[in-house]
Every structure is written in structure tokens, then in C-alpha cells.
Design a protein around this motif. Sequence first.
Motif, PDB file in Angstrom:
ATOM      1  N   TRP A  65       0.870  -1.164   0.000  1.00 35.19           N
ATOM      2  CA  TRP A  65       0.000   0.000   0.000  1.00 35.19           C
ATOM      3  C   TRP A  65       0.900   1.203   0.000  1.00 35.19           C
ATOM      4  O   TRP A  65       1.725   1.352   0.879  1.00 35.19           O
ATOM      5  N   PHE A  66       0.734   2.080  -0.945  1.00 31.06           N
ATOM      6  CA  PHE A  66       1.550   3.288  -0.899  1.00 31.06           C
ATOM      7  C   PHE A  66       0.685   4.464  -0.506  1.00 31.06           C
ATOM      8  O   PHE A  66      -0.404   4.656  -1.035  1.00 31.06           O
ATOM      9  N   HIS A  67       1.189   5.247   0.396  1.00 30.41           N
ATOM     10  CA  HIS A  67       0.606   6.550   0.730  1.00 30.41           C
ATOM     11  C   HIS A  67       1.756   7.441   1.187  1.00 30.41           C
ATOM     12  O   HIS A  67       2.642   6.966   1.905  1.00 30.41           O
ATOM     13  N   PRO A  68       1.775   8.701   0.773  1.00 24.40           N
ATOM     14  CA  PRO A  68       2.863   9.601   1.182  1.00 24.40           C
ATOM     15  C   PRO A  68       3.048   9.689   2.704  1.00 24.40           C
ATOM     16  O   PRO A  68       4.145   9.965   3.181  1.00 24.40           O
ATOM     17  N   LEU A  69       1.992   9.447   3.459  1.00 28.87           N
ATOM     18  CA  LEU A  69       2.119   9.488   4.913  1.00 28.87           C
ATOM     19  C   LEU A  69       3.037   8.378   5.435  1.00 28.87           C
ATOM     20  O   LEU A  69       3.628   8.517   6.507  1.00 28.87           O
ATOM     21  N   PHE A  70       3.180   7.295   4.677  1.00 29.54           N
ATOM     22  CA  PHE A  70       4.112   6.236   5.088  1.00 29.54           C
ATOM     23  C   PHE A  70       5.559   6.743   5.024  1.00 29.54           C
ATOM     24  O   PHE A  70       6.384   6.370   5.844  1.00 29.54           O
ATOM     25  N   ASN A  71       5.841   7.602   4.034  1.00 23.14           N
ATOM     26  CA  ASN A  71       7.175   8.204   3.956  1.00 23.14           C
ATOM     27  C   ASN A  71       7.431   9.073   5.183  1.00 23.14           C
ATOM     28  O   ASN A  71       8.523   9.056   5.755  1.00 23.14           O
ATOM     29  N   ARG A  72       6.421   9.821   5.576  1.00 26.06           N
ATOM     30  CA  ARG A  72       6.547  10.661   6.773  1.00 26.06           C
ATOM     31  C   ARG A  72       6.711   9.810   8.026  1.00 26.06           C
ATOM     32  O   ARG A  72       7.475  10.172   8.926  1.00 26.06           O
ATOM     33  N   ALA A  73       5.980   8.702   8.077  1.00 26.10           N
ATOM     34  CA  ALA A  73       6.102   7.799   9.230  1.00 26.10           C
ATOM     35  C   ALA A  73       7.529   7.273   9.326  1.00 26.10           C
ATOM     36  O   ALA A  73       8.129   7.268  10.410  1.00 26.10           O
ATOM     37  N   ALA A 118      -0.809   5.268  11.021  1.00 22.08           N
ATOM     38  CA  ALA A 118      -2.248   5.016  11.149  1.00 22.08           C
ATOM     39  C   ALA A 118      -3.046   5.807  10.122  1.00 22.08           C
ATOM     40  O   ALA A 118      -3.959   5.266   9.478  1.00 22.08           O
ATOM     41  N   LEU A 119      -2.703   7.073   9.951  1.00 16.62           N
ATOM     42  CA  LEU A 119      -3.413   7.896   8.964  1.00 16.62           C
ATOM     43  C   LEU A 119      -3.194   7.393   7.544  1.00 16.62           C
ATOM     44  O   LEU A 119      -4.120   7.384   6.735  1.00 16.62           O
ATOM     45  N   GLY A 120      -1.983   6.985   7.239  1.00 12.78           N
ATOM     46  CA  GLY A 120      -1.702   6.448   5.910  1.00 12.78           C
ATOM     47  C   GLY A 120      -2.523   5.207   5.608  1.00 12.78           C
ATOM     48  O   GLY A 120      -2.995   5.013   4.484  1.00 12.78           O
ATOM     49  N   ILE A 121      -2.706   4.371   6.615  1.00 16.29           N
ATOM     50  CA  ILE A 121      -3.520   3.158   6.433  1.00 16.29           C
ATOM     51  C   ILE A 121      -4.982   3.519   6.236  1.00 16.29           C
ATOM     52  O   ILE A 121      -5.645   2.998   5.336  1.00 16.29           O
ATOM     53  N   THR A 122      -5.501   4.445   7.048  1.00 17.69           N
ATOM     54  CA  THR A 122      -6.925   4.785   6.938  1.00 17.69           C
ATOM     55  C   THR A 122      -7.248   5.578   5.688  1.00 17.69           C
ATOM     56  O   THR A 122      -8.350   5.477   5.158  1.00 17.69           O
ATOM     57  N   LYS A 123      -6.304   6.355   5.183  1.00 16.28           N
ATOM     58  CA  LYS A 123      -6.552   7.188   4.008  1.00 16.28           C
ATOM     59  C   LYS A 123      -6.173   6.512   2.694  1.00 16.28           C
ATOM     60  O   LYS A 123      -6.377   7.066   1.633  1.00 16.28           O
ATOM     61  N   ASN A 124      -5.647   5.323   2.776  1.00 20.07           N
ATOM     62  CA  ASN A 124      -5.190   4.645   1.571  1.00 20.07           C
ATOM     63  C   ASN A 124      -6.369   4.218   0.713  1.00 20.07           C
ATOM     64  O   ASN A 124      -7.283   3.563   1.206  1.00 20.07           O
ATOM     65  N   PRO A 125      -6.364   4.581  -0.571  1.00 16.52           N
ATOM     66  CA  PRO A 125      -7.476   4.203  -1.442  1.00 16.52           C
ATOM     67  C   PRO A 125      -7.586   2.692  -1.630  1.00 16.52           C
ATOM     68  O   PRO A 125      -8.638   2.190  -1.962  1.00 16.52           O
ATOM     69  N   ALA A 126      -6.496   1.976  -1.402  1.00 14.92           N
ATOM     70  CA  ALA A 126      -6.525   0.521  -1.551  1.00 14.92           C
ATOM     71  C   ALA A 126      -6.729  -0.156  -0.207  1.00 14.92           C
ATOM     72  O   ALA A 126      -6.310  -1.268   0.001  1.00 14.92           O
ATOM     73  N   LYS A 127      -7.409   0.512   0.718  1.00 14.35           N
ATOM     74  CA  LYS A 127      -7.518  -0.006   2.075  1.00 14.35           C
ATOM     75  C   LYS A 127      -8.262  -1.325   2.162  1.00 14.35           C
ATOM     76  O   LYS A 127      -8.128  -2.045   3.130  1.00 14.35           O
ATOM     77  N   ASN A 128      -9.036  -1.652   1.147  1.00  6.16           N
ATOM     78  CA  ASN A 128      -9.735  -2.936   1.153  1.00  6.16           C
ATOM     79  C   ASN A 128      -8.880  -4.062   0.568  1.00  6.16           C
ATOM     80  O   ASN A 128      -9.264  -5.210   0.595  1.00  6.16           O
ATOM     81  N   LYS A 129      -7.736  -3.698   0.025  1.00  5.18           N
ATOM     82  CA  LYS A 129      -6.829  -4.684  -0.536  1.00  5.18           C
ATOM     83  C   LYS A 129      -6.187  -5.474   0.583  1.00  5.18           C
ATOM     84  O   LYS A 129      -5.732  -4.907   1.565  1.00  5.18           O
ATOM     85  N   LYS A 130      -6.146  -6.775   0.444  1.00  4.02           N
ATOM     86  CA  LYS A 130      -5.542  -7.602   1.469  1.00  4.02           C
ATOM     87  C   LYS A 130      -4.025  -7.505   1.398  1.00  4.02           C
ATOM     88  O   LYS A 130      -3.447  -7.433   0.328  1.00  4.02           O
TER      89      LYS A 130
END
Length: 131
Positions: A65-73, A118-130
Motif C-alpha cells: 500500500w503506498f501513501h505519502p504518509l508512510f514516507n513521513r512515518a 495510522a493515517l496512511g492506512i486509513t486514508k489509503n485508497p486501496a484499504k480494502n486490498k488484502k
Amino acid sequence: MNQKQSLITAAILGALTVTIGAFGAHALRPALEAAGRLDTFETAVKYQMYHTLALFLTGLLQFHWFHPLFNRASLAFLLGTIVFSGSLYTLSLSGVTKFGAVAPLGGALLIAGWLFLALGITKNPAKNKKI
């Protein structure tokens, strides 16, 4: 930090954590005990390892799952580890208690890392992806 940087940095920090922990447990133990700072040193090692693992897991998560917030984390985990554990190592080895005042800044960065994650996970558009 991108996923590759997170993973490489975590691997290096992991090796460094084991090295510092072993050095503290063996070569520095008498001096740390004499100064009453063994617990402080061990706390620094524990938090460094916990957040090295967090950085590594964040890097793995970035592959799925990629989200820019993961880079910040990742960056917050790295900087928080350096500031928090670094200030405790310095306090333990130097006896200068003013370094203890820096630790809360590192702690705040570590907390920010967890919140970015946590925010990156909740805001990720692919959050339903396993995963």
C-alpha cells in the motif's frame, strides 16, 4: 523515505542496535552501573530496536500500500530514534542530565511516526486490498 530507503535504513539500524546493546551489556556495563545509568542505556536500546522494527515494517507495508504518509512515518521513526535514543545514550555515557530534556522531542517524533502510519492506512485508497 521511500520503501527501499526505509528497509535499508532499518537493516543498518538493526545491526547498530545489536552492536550498541552488546557493547553496553559487556564493555560499558561496569561504568553504566557505577553511574546508575544502566537502565537508561537499556531503555535507549529497547526503543531503538522497537522503532527499527517499526521502520522495517513500514517499508514492507509501502510495497503493498503506498501513501505519502508512510514516507513521513518512516522519517519520523528514524529521526525520533536518533533523537530519543541518542539523547539517552549521551546522558548515560556523559552524565550530563541536560540531554534528558531532549528525549521528549524524540518521543514526540516517535508518536508522530505511529500517527502518520495510522493515517496512511486509513486514508489509503486501496484499504480494502488484502496485505
